[in-house]
Motif scaffolding. Sequence first.
Motif, PDB file in Angstrom:
ATOM      1  N   THR A 203       0.831  -1.212   0.000  1.00 64.20           N
ATOM      2  CA  THR A 203       0.000   0.000   0.000  1.00 64.20           C
ATOM      3  C   THR A 203       0.860   1.255   0.000  1.00 64.20           C
ATOM      4  N   LYS A 204       2.155   1.127  -0.232  1.00 64.63           N
ATOM      5  CA  LYS A 204       3.012   2.277   0.038  1.00 64.63           C
ATOM      6  C   LYS A 204       2.713   3.508  -0.831  1.00 64.63           C
ATOM      7  N   THR A 205       2.267   3.307  -2.058  1.00 66.10           N
ATOM      8  CA  THR A 205       1.945   4.514  -2.845  1.00 66.10           C
ATOM      9  C   THR A 205       0.750   5.251  -2.247  1.00 66.10           C
ATOM     10  N   ALA A 206      -0.266   4.457  -1.843  1.00 67.04           N
ATOM     11  CA  ALA A 206      -1.441   5.084  -1.240  1.00 67.04           C
ATOM     12  C   ALA A 206      -1.047   5.784   0.057  1.00 67.04           C
ATOM     13  N   ILE A 207      -0.180   5.136   0.824  1.00 73.24           N
ATOM     14  CA  ILE A 207       0.254   5.732   2.088  1.00 73.24           C
ATOM     15  C   ILE A 207       1.004   7.035   1.830  1.00 73.24           C
ATOM     16  N   ALA A 208       1.914   6.991   0.871  1.00 70.89           N
ATOM     17  CA  ALA A 208       2.681   8.201   0.561  1.00 70.89           C
ATOM     18  C   ALA A 208       1.749   9.353   0.198  1.00 70.89           C
ATOM     19  N   ALA A 209       0.779   9.071  -0.678  1.00 74.15           N
ATOM     20  CA  ALA A 209      -0.139  10.122  -1.120  1.00 74.15           C
ATOM     21  C   ALA A 209      -0.907  10.700   0.064  1.00 74.15           C
ATOM     22  N   GLN A 210      -1.406   9.810   0.920  1.00 73.30           N
ATOM     23  CA  GLN A 210      -2.216  10.267   2.043  1.00 73.30           C
ATOM     24  C   GLN A 210      -1.378  11.000   3.093  1.00 73.30           C
ATOM     25  N   VAL A 211      -0.149  10.528   3.296  1.00 73.28           N
ATOM     26  CA  VAL A 211       0.716  11.195   4.270  1.00 73.28           C
ATOM     27  C   VAL A 211       1.013  12.625   3.824  1.00 73.28           C
ATOM     28  N   ILE A 212       1.281  12.778   2.541  1.00 68.90           N
ATOM     29  CA  ILE A 212       1.549  14.132   2.029  1.00 68.90           C
ATOM     30  C   ILE A 212       0.332  15.031   2.239  1.00 68.90           C
ATOM     31  N   PHE A 213      -0.825  14.448   1.975  1.00 66.24           N
ATOM     32  CA  PHE A 213      -2.084  15.166   2.154  1.00 66.24           C
ATOM     33  C   PHE A 213      -2.261  15.623   3.595  1.00 66.24           C
ATOM     34  N   TRP A 214      -2.068  14.687   4.492  1.00 69.49           N
ATOM     35  CA  TRP A 214      -2.275  14.965   5.914  1.00 69.49           C
ATOM     36  C   TRP A 214      -1.236  15.943   6.428  1.00 69.49           C
ATOM     37  N   PHE A 215       0.002  15.766   5.965  1.00 68.23           N
ATOM     38  CA  PHE A 215       1.093  16.659   6.353  1.00 68.23           C
ATOM     39  C   PHE A 215       0.718  18.105   6.015  1.00 68.23           C
ATOM     40  N   THR A 216       0.229  18.298   4.799  1.00 70.88           N
ATOM     41  CA  THR A 216      -0.190  19.635   4.372  1.00 70.88           C
ATOM     42  C   THR A 216      -1.300  20.157   5.263  1.00 70.88           C
ATOM     43  N   GLY A 217      -2.267  19.277   5.553  1.00 71.38           N
ATOM     44  CA  GLY A 217      -3.397  19.680   6.386  1.00 71.38           C
ATOM     45  C   GLY A 217      -2.942  20.147   7.756  1.00 71.38           C
ATOM     46  N   ILE A 218      -2.028  19.411   8.378  1.00 69.29           N
ATOM     47  CA  ILE A 218      -1.564  19.777   9.720  1.00 69.29           C
ATOM     48  C   ILE A 218      -0.725  21.046   9.665  1.00 69.29           C
ATOM     49  N   TRP A 219       0.115  21.124   8.662  1.00 69.52           N
ATOM     50  CA  TRP A 219       0.969  22.311   8.507  1.00 69.52           C
ATOM     51  C   TRP A 219       0.125  23.584   8.412  1.00 69.52           C
ATOM     52  N   ASN A 220      -0.958  23.484   7.658  1.00 73.21           N
ATOM     53  CA  ASN A 220      -1.789  24.663   7.428  1.00 73.21           C
ATOM     54  C   ASN A 220      -2.898  24.827   8.453  1.00 73.21           C
ATOM     55  N   ASP A 221      -3.008  23.889   9.391  1.00 71.76           N
ATOM     56  CA  ASP A 221      -4.108  23.941  10.352  1.00 71.76           C
ATOM     57  C   ASP A 221      -4.006  25.196  11.216  1.00 71.76           C
ATOM     58  N   TYR A 222      -5.143  25.853  11.349  1.00 72.60           N
ATOM     59  CA  TYR A 222      -5.118  27.118  12.071  1.00 72.60           C
ATOM     60  C   TYR A 222      -6.127  27.160  13.208  1.00 72.60           C
ATOM     61  N   PHE A 223      -7.320  26.649  12.960  1.00 70.94           N
ATOM     62  CA  PHE A 223      -8.423  26.833  13.907  1.00 70.94           C
ATOM     63  C   PHE A 223      -8.099  26.228  15.269  1.00 70.94           C
ATOM     64  N   ALA A 224      -7.837  24.926  15.326  1.00 68.53           N
ATOM     65  CA  ALA A 224      -7.566  24.275  16.610  1.00 68.53           C
ATOM     66  C   ALA A 224      -6.317  24.847  17.302  1.00 68.53           C
ATOM     67  N   PRO A 225      -5.194  24.987  16.591  1.00 64.28           N
ATOM     68  CA  PRO A 225      -4.030  25.571  17.262  1.00 64.28           C
ATOM     69  C   PRO A 225      -4.323  26.963  17.825  1.00 64.28           C
ATOM     70  N   ALA A 226      -5.132  27.745  17.094  1.00 67.40           N
ATOM     71  CA  ALA A 226      -5.424  29.096  17.557  1.00 67.40           C
ATOM     72  C   ALA A 226      -6.232  29.075  18.850  1.00 67.40           C
ATOM     73  N   ILE A 227      -7.035  28.033  19.031  1.00 72.46           N
ATOM     74  CA  ILE A 227      -7.842  27.934  20.242  1.00 72.46           C
ATOM     75  C   ILE A 227      -6.986  27.552  21.447  1.00 72.46           C
ATOM     76  N   TYR A 228      -6.089  26.601  21.247  1.00 73.42           N
ATOM     77  CA  TYR A 228      -5.374  26.031  22.389  1.00 73.42           C
ATOM     78  C   TYR A 228      -4.095  26.767  22.757  1.00 73.42           C
ATOM     79  N   LEU A 229      -3.461  27.420  21.790  1.00 77.00           N
ATOM     80  CA  LEU A 229      -2.136  27.967  22.053  1.00 77.00           C
ATOM     81  C   LEU A 229      -2.167  29.484  22.147  1.00 77.00           C
ATOM     82  N   LYS A 230      -1.906  29.993  23.347  1.00 77.28           N
ATOM     83  CA  LYS A 230      -1.868  31.452  23.535  1.00 77.28           C
ATOM     84  C   LYS A 230      -0.443  31.930  23.787  1.00 77.28           C
ATOM     85  N   ASP A 231       0.365  31.044  24.327  1.00 77.32           N
ATOM     86  CA  ASP A 231       1.746  31.386  24.629  1.00 77.32           C
ATOM     87  C   ASP A 231       2.582  31.268  23.348  1.00 77.32           C
TER      88      ASP A 231
END
Lengths: 290, 295
Positions: A203-231
Amino acid sequence: MKKQYLNEPSPAKRVWSIVAKVLIYVFLISIALILVFPYVWMLLTSFKDDYEAMSLTLTLFPKKWIFSNYEEIWSIVPFLSGVWNTIKVEVSVIAIGTFVSALAAFAFAKLHLPARNFWLLFLMSGMMVPYAALMMPQYRAFYELKMTDTLLPLILPGLFGNISMMFFFIQYMKGIPNAIIEAAKIDGAGYMRIFLTIMLPMTKTAIAAQVIFWFTGIWNDYFAPAIYLKDQTKMTLQPMMAFINSNNSGGTNLPLIMAGAVLSSLPMLIIYSTCQKFFVESMAISGVKG
Amino acid sequence: MKKRMSKVAKKEARVAFAFILLPIIGFCIFTIGAMIFSFKYSFENYNIFTGESKFVGWKNYSDLFKNVLYSASFKNSIKNTVVLLLSIPLSMGMGLLAAVFVKSGKVKGGKFFQVLYYIPVVSSAVAMNIVWRYIFNNEFGIINLLIGEKIAWLSDDTLIKVAIIAKNSLNGIGTAMILYLAAMLNIPKDYYEAAEIDGASKVRQFFKITLPLITPITFYQLITGLIGGFQSYADSQVFGAGVQGAQTIVYFIWQRGINQSRYGLASAASILLALAIMIITMIQFKMSDKWVYEE
């Protein structure tokens, strides 16, 4: 009378075809220019000085190229720790979450699982619940546990896997012949071993594709980090960028903000330009099959 | 099969269940558990000073629509969210046009445009919103400098929505184009060949063959667009910097709930939002076999 071939277009048609071609190019290229412009503008502005960036006469290129913004950004905010915090979330969530998702997908796709459809629908029903409806209780719980201003609220939920990723893996694993698994079973391999030595590599091609997808999602994630992180020192990149921006809403230090935006977008642009095939294809698959 | 499971099958079932256990636990805690608490909060009033909660029945729900303190901003956030949805059909239209043009074979570099148009989707919403905010800046934004007038894009309640719609419809073209291209690849070539023999023009072919056959993907985009649009937040917070004209429903929930600790009120709003999204998803389920072409 000259014999005209069926496929030979008349002169009028040929002119029309050229006009159409020109119009199409104009349409496609102007959209491309508009979409690329923010990046160009961001890059060029990051080399200007404050005064020029906010001047009322339009200059595209900096009159004087200034590179100090890229030095300053690291000292004005803890930019490096922002990068580091983001990477901590990325690595822990993706390493464990992907493994958990793939393992569950293996059970759904290839093992004898009673009430399989029920569990699948059960898990997938969560995909239609908006995060905003879960945010308050999660926030209060993490607050009570004294986990705000730590990365745990961002990491913990991800460790239990990612349902859309799991669903993608299930579809992919269904295509792997059962005979391979049966053969391994006869050889006495356990289920975990079959998963690790047969399913994961296949499944490694599928995994690679999905990992890249998720990586981008986490990198760009704003809403949740903005709620929890004030410092500031605890922040991941996106809330830090928003923080720099809101602290400068008057526009001062604009080139500095742009330098930060360039630095925070750069990794994604590099990943995208090298793996764009993955992005475009998984996008197309999700839509056509969904 | 219904009889008794063999020993091997039983063992396999146990292992399989163990393998799916973590996602199920996670789902029970972070989705179902949280949902139940959201529901509970929505009927309670949380006292910020004592930290105590009191059951208040439907009060939070009626406050959203009737209490003078909140109803105006709640209704305003609904209106804004709905108006901002306008970018969905706009990007779909432009994306479809781009897909048709690339597909027509008249131009080179179709792949190139596809890759380029998709860049905004993988970019961070924060960085992009910061740059767009600068582009639309009232004083020294490049748009106003080009027009030569000081248009209050970022502070006027209507103009800020225009700016957000313009920005979002451009940024959505890539997704729409890729999905439409993929859908068009699935249309059998003989349909067009038959139409060609019958003498149907390209335009006619588009309306009679392409458009009906890509309705599933149009519908898919509409639904995912609606669901995403209902949850928009960064546009209010980063691009709009919280001005009234750009506040969305999720911004309202964030502001009341996280910022002001009015958990009850915010939870009531979030339950309504979840309901709206669930209804849209149900409609998708029900309608997908009615007015959508399927083989």
